[in-house]
Design a protein around this motif. Sequence first.
Motif, short mmCIF file in Angstrom:
data_model
loop_
_atom_site.label_atom_id
_atom_site.label_comp_id
_atom_site.label_asym_id
_atom_site.label_seq_id
_atom_site.Cartn_x
_atom_site.Cartn_y
_atom_site.Cartn_z
N MET A 1 0.84 -1.20 0.00
CA MET A 1 0.00 0.00 0.00
C MET A 1 0.87 1.25 0.00
O MET A 1 0.57 2.22 -0.70
N GLU A 2 1.98 1.21 0.75
CA GLU A 2 2.86 2.38 0.80
C GLU A 2 3.47 2.67 -0.57
O GLU A 2 3.57 3.83 -0.99
N GLU A 3 3.89 1.62 -1.29
CA GLU A 3 4.45 1.81 -2.64
C GLU A 3 3.37 2.35 -3.58
O GLU A 3 3.64 3.22 -4.41
N PHE A 4 2.16 1.81 -3.47
CA PHE A 4 1.05 2.26 -4.29
C PHE A 4 0.78 3.74 -4.06
O PHE A 4 0.64 4.52 -5.00
N MET A 5 0.74 4.15 -2.77
CA MET A 5 0.47 5.54 -2.43
C MET A 5 1.56 6.46 -2.98
O MET A 5 1.27 7.51 -3.54
N ALA A 6 2.81 6.05 -2.83
CA ALA A 6 3.93 6.87 -3.31
C ALA A 6 3.88 7.02 -4.83
O ALA A 6 4.11 8.10 -5.37
N THR A 7 3.57 5.92 -5.51
CA THR A 7 3.49 5.97 -6.97
C THR A 7 2.29 6.79 -7.42
O THR A 7 2.40 7.62 -8.32
N ALA A 8 1.16 6.58 -6.79
CA ALA A 8 -0.05 7.33 -7.14
C ALA A 8 0.14 8.83 -6.88
O ALA A 8 -0.39 9.65 -7.63
N ALA A 9 0.90 9.17 -5.85
CA ALA A 9 1.14 10.58 -5.55
C ALA A 9 1.84 11.29 -6.70
O ALA A 9 1.67 12.49 -6.88
N THR A 10 2.62 10.55 -7.48
CA THR A 10 3.29 11.16 -8.63
C THR A 10 2.28 11.50 -9.73
O THR A 10 2.58 12.31 -10.60
N LEU A 11 1.10 10.88 -9.69
CA LEU A 11 0.08 11.15 -10.70
C LEU A 11 -0.73 12.41 -10.39
O LEU A 11 -1.24 13.05 -11.30
N ALA A 12 -0.87 12.73 -9.11
CA ALA A 12 -1.73 13.84 -8.72
C ALA A 12 -1.44 15.13 -9.48
O ALA A 12 -2.38 15.77 -9.96
N PRO A 13 -0.17 15.53 -9.64
CA PRO A 13 0.08 16.79 -10.36
C PRO A 13 -0.27 16.70 -11.85
O PRO A 13 -0.40 17.72 -12.52
#
Length: 90
Positions: free
Chosen positions: A45-57
């Motif tokens: 989940m932590e890796e998913f969150m970190a990767t998904a955070a790169t999509l937000a911008p």
Amino acid sequence: MIPEKFMQIGAAIMQNPEMLQKLSEAKSPQEAYEIVKGLLGGMTMEEFMATAATLAPLIPADLTDEQLAAMPAGNIIKAFKGWVKDLPQA
């Protein structure tokens, strides 16, 4: 640049309208993770969150449903748009 894993998720959910709908309705990043974790090949989940955070911008907050409908991957962006904004920015 969209991470490869998320390209794979996008391709998989394009083939699965039910999963796409569930992801669109996710109320939190944690809920989104639970929906797609079978596609993640062991990603935590932590890796998913970190990767998904790169999509937000990459997802403009003011995109309308009409604009999304006109985009080639608009339904995928819409599926992420509702919850990715809640991730901490990298």
